[in-house]
Design an enzyme around this catalytic site. Sequence first.
Site, PDB file in Angstrom:
ATOM      1  N   ASP A  75       0.821  -1.203   0.000  1.00 36.93           N
ATOM      2  CA  ASP A  75       0.000   0.000   0.000  1.00 36.93           C
ATOM      3  C   ASP A  75       0.862   1.262   0.000  1.00 36.93           C
ATOM      4  OD1 ASP A  75      -1.383  -2.257   1.148  1.00 36.93           O
ATOM      5  OD2 ASP A  75      -2.871  -0.906   2.017  1.00 36.93           O
ATOM      6  N   HIS A  77      -1.079   4.453  -0.610  1.00 34.98           N
ATOM      7  CA  HIS A  77      -2.153   5.299  -0.069  1.00 34.98           C
ATOM      8  C   HIS A  77      -1.896   6.796  -0.183  1.00 34.98           C
ATOM      9  CE1 HIS A  77      -5.234   2.623   1.228  1.00 34.98           C
ATOM     10  NE2 HIS A  77      -4.422   1.878   1.966  1.00 34.98           N
ATOM     11  N   ASP A 104      -3.922  -0.625  -3.401  1.00 33.23           N
ATOM     12  CA  ASP A 104      -4.094   0.520  -2.480  1.00 33.23           C
ATOM     13  C   ASP A 104      -3.089   1.614  -2.770  1.00 33.23           C
ATOM     14  OD1 ASP A 104      -5.507  -0.738   0.678  1.00 33.23           O
ATOM     15  OD2 ASP A 104      -6.148  -0.978  -1.394  1.00 33.23           O
ATOM     16  N   ASP A 107      -6.247   6.848  -1.987  1.00 36.48           N
ATOM     17  CA  ASP A 107      -7.070   7.033  -0.786  1.00 36.48           C
ATOM     18  C   ASP A 107      -6.210   7.275   0.457  1.00 36.48           C
ATOM     19  OD1 ASP A 107      -9.930   4.846  -1.497  1.00 36.48           O
ATOM     20  OD2 ASP A 107      -9.583   6.964  -1.920  1.00 36.48           O
ATOM     21  N   ARG A 108      -6.841   7.951   1.435  1.00 36.43           N
ATOM     22  CA  ARG A 108      -6.158   8.281   2.697  1.00 36.43           C
ATOM     23  C   ARG A 108      -5.153   9.421   2.496  1.00 36.43           C
ATOM     24  NH1 ARG A 108      -8.689   5.981   7.180  1.00 36.43           N
ATOM     25  NH2 ARG A 108      -9.119   3.777   6.832  1.00 36.43           N
ATOM     26  N   ASN A 136      -8.305  -3.167  -2.635  1.00 32.59           N
ATOM     27  CA  ASN A 136      -9.705  -2.839  -2.335  1.00 32.59           C
ATOM     28  C   ASN A 136      -9.963  -1.333  -2.388  1.00 32.59           C
ATOM     29  OD1 ASN A 136      -8.132  -2.759   0.185  1.00 32.59           O
ATOM     30  ND2 ASN A 136     -10.077  -2.214   1.103  1.00 32.59           N
ATOM     31  N   HIS A 137      -8.885  -0.546  -2.400  1.00 35.04           N
ATOM     32  CA  HIS A 137      -9.056   0.905  -2.568  1.00 35.04           C
ATOM     33  C   HIS A 137      -9.041   1.342  -4.023  1.00 35.04           C
ATOM     34  CE1 HIS A 137      -9.368   2.872   1.397  1.00 35.04           C
ATOM     35  NE2 HIS A 137      -8.890   1.721   1.804  1.00 35.04           N
ATOM     36  N   HIS A 185      -3.459  -8.429  -3.231  1.00 33.45           N
ATOM     37  CA  HIS A 185      -3.561  -7.372  -2.219  1.00 33.45           C
ATOM     38  C   HIS A 185      -4.060  -7.871  -0.872  1.00 33.45           C
ATOM     39  CE1 HIS A 185      -4.078  -3.459  -0.415  1.00 33.45           C
ATOM     40  NE2 HIS A 185      -5.326  -3.782  -0.114  1.00 33.45           N
ATOM     41  N   ARG A 235     -13.342  -6.476   9.289  1.00 38.40           N
ATOM     42  CA  ARG A 235     -13.699  -5.321   8.455  1.00 38.40           C
ATOM     43  C   ARG A 235     -15.172  -5.343   8.044  1.00 38.40           C
ATOM     44  NH1 ARG A 235      -8.777  -3.501   5.912  1.00 38.40           N
ATOM     45  NH2 ARG A 235      -7.037  -4.923   6.231  1.00 38.40           N
ATOM     46  N   HIS A 262      -2.402  -4.677   2.329  1.00 38.80           N
ATOM     47  CA  HIS A 262      -3.751  -4.505   2.879  1.00 38.80           C
ATOM     48  C   HIS A 262      -3.815  -4.176   4.370  1.00 38.80           C
ATOM     49  CE1 HIS A 262      -8.080  -4.772   2.771  1.00 38.80           C
ATOM     50  NE2 HIS A 262      -8.202  -5.984   3.276  1.00 38.80           N
TER      51      HIS A 262
HETATM   52  O1  LIG Z   1      -7.895   2.581   4.340  1.00 36.37           O
HETATM   53  C1  LIG Z   1      -7.354   1.618   4.846  1.00 36.37           C
HETATM   54  O2  LIG Z   1      -6.683   1.661   5.852  1.00 36.37           O
HETATM   55  C2  LIG Z   1      -7.572   0.332   4.209  1.00 36.37           C
HETATM   56  N1  LIG Z   1      -6.663  -0.290   3.481  1.00 36.37           N
HETATM   57  N2  LIG Z   1      -7.224  -1.407   3.051  1.00 36.37           N
HETATM   58  N3  LIG Z   1      -8.493  -1.493   3.504  1.00 36.37           N
HETATM   59  C3  LIG Z   1      -8.747  -0.408   4.236  1.00 36.37           C
HETATM   60  C4  LIG Z   1     -10.030  -0.142   4.870  1.00 36.37           C
HETATM   61  C5  LIG Z   1     -11.061  -1.065   4.697  1.00 36.37           C
HETATM   62  C6  LIG Z   1     -12.306  -0.821   5.261  1.00 36.37           C
HETATM   63  C7  LIG Z   1     -12.538   0.328   5.988  1.00 36.37           C
HETATM   64  C8  LIG Z   1     -11.498   1.231   6.167  1.00 36.37           C
HETATM   65  C9  LIG Z   1     -10.266   1.007   5.602  1.00 36.37           C
HETATM   66 MN   LIG Z   2      -4.710  -0.167   2.478  1.00 37.11          MN
HETATM   67 MN   LIG Z   3      -6.438  -2.712   1.353  1.00 38.41          MN
END
Ligand SMILES: O=C(O)c1nn[nH]c1-c1ccccc1
Ligand SMILES: [Mn+2]
Ligand SMILES: [Mn+2]
Length: 333
Positions: A75, A77, A104, A107-108, A136-137, A185, A235, A262
């Site tokens: 990741d 991010h 990933d 995001d973030r 997943n992001h 991932h 999750r 992940h």
């Molecule tokens: O944003 C993250 O930390 C993340 N990285 N992979 N999955 C998540 C995640 C999944 C569900 C809700 C919040 C973050």
């Molecule tokens: Mn992540």
């Molecule tokens: Mn992830």
Amino acid sequence: VDSMIVKDDYDGMRLGETMTQEFIDDMTERFKTGKKIHLKYVYQIVIAVTKLVHDEPTMKEVAVPDDTTLTVCGDTHGQYFDLMELFRLNGAPSEKHWYLFNGDFVDRGSWSTEIALLLYANKWLRPEAFFLNRGNHETDDMNRAYGFEGECKAKYNDRVFRLFSESFSALPLATLIGDKFLVLHGGLFSDDNVTLDDIRKLDRHKQRQPGQSGLMMEMLWTDPQTEPGRGPSKRGVGMQFGPDVTARFCEKNGLEAIIRSHEVRMDGYEEEHNGKCITVFSAPKYCDMTENRGAYINIGSDYKLKFNQFDAVPHPNIRPMAYANNSMMSSLV
Ligand SMILES: O=C(O)c1nn[nH]c1-c1ccccc1
Ligand SMILES: [Mn+2]
Ligand SMILES: [Mn+2]
Ligand SMILES: [Mn+2]
């Protein structure tokens, strides 16, 4: 896009019909100083990479030549300045220094468009020396809630987000390295009988978003657990798999280990499940909060894993999730 005009007063390097290392070097420096690239070039890069990755297999298979190093990153991010630090320490992508980013990307962190465009520009320049797995992001629901959609709209426009969204749906879901390491991932499956062939045969184009069940969702969402067997996900999506599940999967598919991302790890990486489940995470000081290091894995033609760690570097004073659409947070999983 072709009819768009880049005016004479545009101060960046021009992009023709194909990507060049010089354009990547110029774009890299522009992003460091808070500049953008021309909208026309964003469209060109994302459209070109969508076509490229769409035609790649769902599981890309890579062998590392003698004079080449393949670096596996986890990741990132949107933490652009930390990615610059990784390239400074480990070397930039090149003909002989291949990279695989294991999802990933966005995001973030608030430099997600910069990371996505830099990874995509490298993919376009050297499609057989630069590899991308979907995380997943790289999905609409997460991008809506965790900043990438808002960042695309703030820095470029809505069409840029829609083009990125289509590109994410086209990304491969896994990469097999030297028939020994399966890189994906999230992780493994609720079904013990899944084989590499099942992943190869998965038509990822039939389903743009991973949904709440199935192989694609599990590859992007599941997590390892220490207890044998399987357990519920923390999750709310997917499940957790124990060391026996990993051992059976590796045995059945002739693998040495799976390499996944992940999840944050304080050391940036962790070898679990008797070394058969490796987590690598490349966003140090995650979200400017967690005191974790970042890591990446170098793999040569001997297929020995060399773990490297690195630390976060200072970045411009823009907080994580600066562009997130906060109203959506409540509706997320
Ligand atoms: O944003 C993250 O930390 C993340 N990285 N992979 N999955 C998540 C995640 C999944 C569900 C809700 C919040 C973050
Ligand atoms: Mn992540
Ligand atoms: Mn992830
Ligand atoms: Mn398609």
